[in-house]
Structure formats: C-alpha cells, structure tokens
Design a protein around this motif. Structure first.
Motif, PDB file in Angstrom:
ATOM      1  N   GLY A  83       0.831  -1.206   0.000  1.00  0.00           N
ATOM      2  CA  GLY A  83       0.000   0.000   0.000  1.00  0.00           C
ATOM      3  C   GLY A  83       0.863   1.252   0.000  1.00  0.00           C
ATOM      4  O   GLY A  83       0.588   2.216  -0.711  1.00  0.00           O
ATOM      5  N   GLN A  84       1.921   1.194   0.791  1.00  0.00           N
ATOM      6  CA  GLN A  84       2.833   2.352   0.805  1.00  0.00           C
ATOM      7  C   GLN A  84       3.551   2.508  -0.527  1.00  0.00           C
ATOM      8  O   GLN A  84       3.887   3.611  -0.936  1.00  0.00           O
ATOM      9  N   TYR A 126      -7.969  -3.185   0.210  1.00  0.00           N
ATOM     10  CA  TYR A 126      -6.939  -2.330   0.808  1.00  0.00           C
ATOM     11  C   TYR A 126      -6.000  -1.783  -0.264  1.00  0.00           C
ATOM     12  O   TYR A 126      -5.759  -0.578  -0.357  1.00  0.00           O
ATOM     13  N   ASN A 130      -5.519   2.008  -1.763  1.00  0.00           N
ATOM     14  CA  ASN A 130      -4.246   2.733  -1.723  1.00  0.00           C
ATOM     15  C   ASN A 130      -3.854   3.233  -3.113  1.00  0.00           C
ATOM     16  O   ASN A 130      -3.309   4.332  -3.257  1.00  0.00           O
TER      17      ASN A 130
HETATM   18  C1  LIG Z   1      -3.947   2.115   2.601  1.00  0.00           C
HETATM   19  O1  LIG Z   1      -5.319   1.814   2.826  1.00  0.00           O
HETATM   20  C2  LIG Z   1      -5.612   1.552   4.181  1.00  0.00           C
HETATM   21  C3  LIG Z   1      -7.057   1.070   4.245  1.00  0.00           C
HETATM   22  O2  LIG Z   1      -7.909   2.012   3.695  1.00  0.00           O
HETATM   23  C4  LIG Z   1      -5.350   2.786   5.017  1.00  0.00           C
HETATM   24  O3  LIG Z   1      -5.629   2.504   6.377  1.00  0.00           O
HETATM   25  C5  LIG Z   1      -3.905   3.182   4.840  1.00  0.00           C
HETATM   26  O4  LIG Z   1      -3.651   4.388   5.530  1.00  0.00           O
HETATM   27  C6  LIG Z   1      -3.563   3.352   3.379  1.00  0.00           C
HETATM   28  N1  LIG Z   1      -2.148   3.593   3.271  1.00  0.00           N
HETATM   29  C7  LIG Z   1      -1.654   4.534   2.487  1.00  0.00           C
HETATM   30  C8  LIG Z   1      -0.166   4.650   2.501  1.00  0.00           C
HETATM   31  O5  LIG Z   1      -2.357   5.255   1.824  1.00  0.00           O
END
Ligand SMILES: *[C@@H]1O[C@H](CO)[C@@H](O)[C@H](O)[C@H]1NC(C)=O
Length: 394
Positions: A83-84, A126, A130
């Motif tokens: 995600g990061q 998720y 992201n």
């Molecule tokens: C990725 O998605 C999750 C779930 O919605 C969230 O909690 C998280 O902050 C997001 N991470 C980034 C880096 O955007």
C-alpha cells in the motif's frame, strides 16, 4: 505470462482514453484522479502488481516465503508495505497498476471440492484503495478463471493439464465474477480509479485449442461484454463512466477478440510482449535493441500489459547480459527498457511485469522482472515517462 517458466523460483514472477469527468469528489480526497479516465493525451505507463506477492500466496501458500513478501512476517505486513508502495509507483512517473486476481476472491463463486485460498478480498480492497488514493489508474485483471483457462500454468491458481474454463457453467461463474466486480467498481469508493476490467488473462490459443479459443471469441467475449454493460445499466452508470472492457489482443493468438462484439465503445486489448521468448529475435544486445526499436504492436486501444527486460533463458547469465557480478551491462539494460517503452507508446502504453519481487540469484537481486529494484539500480529512470527522450532508437 510465465508460459516458459518451469521452476518454483520463477513462480515468483509467476481505445483511447475518454476524458469525461465524474462529478467532483469531495475536497477531502485531493490525491485522487479528478477524472475517472486518463486524459486522451496520456499513455498508460504502469506496473503489474504481479501474483508473486499476494495473489500467489492465495494460490500457493507454502511458497509464500520464497516470494516478494518473504521478508515480512505475515501477509498483512506485506499488504501494508505494498500500500505504501503506491506512492512510490506514482513518484516514478507511472500512472497505472494492473492487478491480477483470481475469480475465487469472490468466495461465493467457488464450488464444493475446489480448493482456493480464502480471505483475499480484504487485501484487494486495501490495495485498490491505496492505489486510488495515490491517483493511479487501475486495471482489474481476471487472471485466474473458473475451471482454469490455460493448462499447466501456476498463474491460473490451479495447474492442471486440461483447461476446463470453456464450458457454459464456468463461463457463467466468470460472468458472475465480472458483474460482481463491475458493481464493486461503481459502488465502492476504494475502486474509484478502476477504469478497466480484463475479462480473462491469457486464454488458450488457437494453435493448441482451436475449438475452445473459437468458442471463447464467439460466446464468452460478447456475453461478458453484455453482462458487464447490463449491470452498469442497472446501476444507472452514465456512458462516460462505464468501465473499459479488455480482452487479449489478436496478437495473443486466440483469434480476433472483436469479431463477435456488436459494440466496441470503451473496448481495449491486451498484448503481452516478451522479446525474451520471441525466437525470431536475435539474442544479442544488438538484436534485442533492433527488435525493440522496430516494434509496433498496434493502435491506441492496445496496451502492452506484460513485458520485462529479461532476455532469452540460454543467454541471460552470459557475460553479454549478466547482471550479477558486474554492472557493465547496466547501460545496455537502460537502453533495452527505453527502446521497448518507447515502442509500446506507439500503442496505448505499457505495463511492466512486475512491480516488486525479491527474486534473487545467489543473493543478487534479479531486477530484470522487477520494476522497483530496477529503478533502485538506476535501470528504469526516475521518470518513467522519459522513455522517448532516452531511447537509443533513431
Ligand atoms: C492504505 O489503505 C488503508 C485502508 O484504507 C489505510 O488505512 C492506509 O492508511 C492506506 N495507506 C496509504 C499509505 O495510503
């Protein structure tokens, strides 16, 4: 992809855009694309979130530790790291991710007696969220179809010798998957940037399975199309907000995907171009550059959805191509990347296979398949939109 891979180590690698606007999102989501679709002037420049880090875990859990997430303690850590990475992908000048998924991510579609890993949907939501937050365009790829669409391939989720996808029952499960995904795309805000659904990845080819390939073109593609559109109609999706529907391009070898379609509005075609496996290419540095520079895969509705900078198996560790003990060849690999990317931008654009892998040879990172590590090694430029300006092609 993966059609020539045999080893478990390598399982790890296992139309023009319409610039119509959606209603503006609230100001609390500034990082999102302000448009559902990429502007017409942009090429697709992207990476596959290949099956080696999460999807492959669902397919082949015991191989988890040899894959891209082997360094993390559990899959959630891996998903969070990925995600990061969405921000890093964006920072490289990339605008797109292609996400390969198996139909079993919708557990309601799995039959009794079929074993597929469970729980993947939470991860997908998720990751997609992201990517959307990072402003990346997302292509959702049905990579593993019900009944298995290609024999003897890990990417289908179940390596079997008979492709069982080409039946009315399994088509029906795939249509249900596509309807379900279409609904998710249009109703779940995490999926806001999903603009394209690929209805099946790498089906059988006419040379080996003529009747199955013909049946798919005649029946599966047009019905997949109409079922997606019908679900959009039920959801009152306006014309400009419909998803693009993607099929493997004619070059894949299953036939002309459009031949039974009655409509091609927002149709797109997927071409997988691995010069590594093109036996007509001379496997020398010069031969690869020459082939890449002259490549032209077709018009704007064709996206080169998988490619890499790997070279033929029998030469890839030779001094001419070695990446392990020397960086003498780095300049050549930079050229090879740029020549291909530039060529693919004659079409709708390109999506590298893959974003991330911890695939190593004797402790040395094998970046020919891995965008993240190739960028770290300086092979893929920090601005992925610069291919034309750095390409060696005249
Ligand atoms: C990725 O998605 C999750 C779930 O919605 C969230 O909690 C998280 O902050 C997001 N991470 C980034 C880096 O955007």
């Amino acid at each position: 992809m993966l059609s020539k891979f045999t080893t478990t180590a390598l399982i790890a690698l296992s139309g023009a855009w319409v610039a119509e606007s959606r209603p503006a999102e609230s100001s609390t989501t500034p990082a999102r694309n302000s448009r559902r679709w990429l502007p017409g002037s942009d090429k697709i420049r992207g990476v596959n979130l290949g099956s080696h880090f999460i999807i492959e875990k669902w397919m082949a859990g015991d191989e988890w530790n040899t894959m891209g997430c082997g360094d993390t303690n559990d899959e959630w850590s891996c998903v969070q790291a990925l995600g990061q990475d969405a921000a890093d992908i964006k920072n490289l000048g990339l605008n797109t991710v292609r996400i390969p998924v198996g139909f079993w991510i919708n557990e309601d579609l799995v039959n009794d007696g079929e074993y597929y890993p469970k729980g993947g949907l939470e991860y997908l939501d998720y990751i997609v969220g992201n990517c959307t937050e990072a402003g990346l365009y997302v292509i959702m790829d049905l990579h593993g179809g019900p009944g298995v669409q290609t024999p003897n391939q890990q990417f289908t989720g179940h390596s079997v010798s008979t492709p069982g996808f080409y039946t009315a029952d399994n088509y029906e499960r795939a249509y249900k998957f596509l309807e379900w995904m279409t609904e998710r795309v249009h109703t779940n805000s995490a999926y806001y940037n999903v603009g394209m659904i690929e209805v099946i990845n790498e089906p059988v080819q006419s040379g080996s399975y003529p009747s199955e390939a013909a049946d798919m073109i005649a029946n599966y593609y047009p019905t997949a199309w109409s079922r997606i559109r019908a679900r959009e109609d039920q959801l009152s999706v306006t014309d400009s907000n419909r998803v693009h529907i993607q099929m493997m391009a004619t070059a894949w070898g299953s036939g002309d995907p459009s031949s039974s379609l009655t409509d091609q509005t927002f149709a797109a075609y997927d071409d997988h171009r691995y010069l590594k496996w093109d036996t007509s290419v001379t496997a020398t540095q010069e031969g690869y550059i020459s082939a890449a520079c002259s490549d032209n895969r077709g018009g704007d509705d064709i996206i080169i959805g998988e490619w890499s900078i790997s070279v033929a198996d029998d030469v890839q560790y030779n001094a001419e191509f070695d990446i392990k003990d020397t960086d003498a060849n780095n300049a050549w690999y930079k050229d090879f990347w740029a020549a291909q990317a530039q060529a693919f931008e004659r079409s709708g654009g390109w999506i590298f296979w893959s974003w991330k892998c911890n695939y190593e040879i004797s402790g040395f990172n094998e970046w020919r398949w891995c965008c993240q590590s190739a960028a770290a090694a300086g092979i893929i430029p920090q601005d992925a939109s610069s291919a034309a300006s750095i390409s060696p092609c005249s």
